[in-house]
Design a protein around this motif. Structure first.
Motif, PDB file in Angstrom:
ATOM      1  N   LYS A  46      75.205  -4.963  46.532  1.00 29.05           N
ATOM      2  CA  LYS A  46      73.869  -4.521  46.957  1.00 29.05           C
ATOM      3  C   LYS A  46      72.887  -4.552  45.795  1.00 29.05           C
ATOM      4  N   ILE A  49      71.952  -8.222  45.061  1.00 23.58           N
ATOM      5  CA  ILE A  49      71.015  -8.769  46.052  1.00 23.58           C
ATOM      6  C   ILE A  49      69.635  -8.154  45.890  1.00 23.58           C
ATOM      7  N   SER A  50      69.577  -6.853  45.615  1.00 21.63           N
ATOM      8  CA  SER A  50      68.264  -6.213  45.469  1.00 21.63           C
ATOM      9  C   SER A  50      67.549  -6.663  44.193  1.00 21.63           C
ATOM     10  N   LEU A  58      72.126 -16.448  43.393  1.00 22.77           N
ATOM     11  CA  LEU A  58      73.317 -15.605  43.338  1.00 22.77           C
ATOM     12  C   LEU A  58      74.506 -16.549  43.375  1.00 22.77           C
ATOM     13  N   ILE A  76      75.288 -11.903  54.276  1.00 24.12           N
ATOM     14  CA  ILE A  76      74.926 -11.878  52.860  1.00 24.12           C
ATOM     15  C   ILE A  76      73.959 -13.014  52.538  1.00 24.12           C
ATOM     16  N   ALA A  79      70.537 -12.081  53.598  1.00 24.58           N
ATOM     17  CA  ALA A  79      69.893 -11.144  52.668  1.00 24.58           C
ATOM     18  C   ALA A  79      69.402 -11.874  51.424  1.00 24.58           C
ATOM     19  N   VAL A  80      70.187 -12.827  50.942  1.00 24.42           N
ATOM     20  CA  VAL A  80      69.783 -13.613  49.769  1.00 24.42           C
ATOM     21  C   VAL A  80      68.545 -14.442  50.107  1.00 24.42           C
ATOM     22  N   PHE A  87      71.878 -19.400  46.933  1.00 27.63           N
ATOM     23  CA  PHE A  87      73.270 -19.000  46.776  1.00 27.63           C
ATOM     24  C   PHE A  87      74.099 -20.221  46.437  1.00 27.63           C
TER      25      PHE A  87
END
Length: 184
Positions: A46, A49-50, A58, A76, A79-80, A87
């Motif tokens: 988390k 990602i934040s 990432l 995930i 979110a990325v 990613f």
């Protein structure tokens, strides 16, 4: 900026190899944790990602270090993407959302997630059928044994209140109420 995420499932495992690979791949900030991938509560993931901003990446050594199944991986990746970042997986170079084929990759992963969910449902249903054939009982265990149920009904018929019978048998009044309604 390239962020790396490394995870092992247990304290007996070592992050050193993953960290070395991520460092060699050019990661400037590394997030690491020793926690099961089966849980959604992964604080370091988390945080990673934040921390992502538009244009960041990432990176993981392998997608199985990030997610246990395709559905989690898609969540995930979403979110990325929402962070405006990309990613990459070192072990699976085709899983690279910074390439021109990012939408194709995500679409293929979505199909895989759907197929995986379908297969899990099939295996679960087959397992349930086999368990029932072996005599396994499903659902909650009854709060009262048949003998206790008969005693409760006898006491209710004799004029005891539901609250009194519940206290006597050590259950909630709602249990006695359901038993009483079932007999009506």
């Amino acid at each position: 900026m390239i962020y790396g995420y490394a995870r092992v499932s247990s304290n007996g495992q070592d992050l050193a190899q993953q960290l070395a690979q991520l460092d060699a791949a050019g990661c400037t900030k590394l997030y690491r944790e020793k926690i099961s991938g089966g849980t959604a509560e992964r604080p370091q993931l988390k945080r990673a990602i934040s921390a992502l901003d538009a244009g960041d990446v990432l990176m993981v050594t392998s997608t199985d270090r990030l997610a246990r199944n395709t559905r989690d991986l898609l969540n995930i990746l979403h979110a990325v993407k929402e962070a405006g970042a990309g990613f990459r997986s070192i072990a699976e170079p085709m899983v690279d959302t910074t390439s021109q084929f990012a939408d194709v990759i995500i679409a293929v992963l979505g199909v895989a997630a759907s197929y995986e969910r379908h297969r899990i449902t099939e295996r679960t249903a087959a397992g349930r059928v086999q368990a029932k054939a072996r005599g396994v009982k499903f659902g909650r265990r009854a709060a009262l044994t048949p003998h206790q149920q008969a005693e409760a009904l006898r006491r209710l018929a004799a004029g005891d209140t539901q609250r009194t019978v519940a206290a006597l048998l050590g259950v909630d009044q709602a249990t006695i109420s359901r038993l009483s309604r079932k007999q009506d």
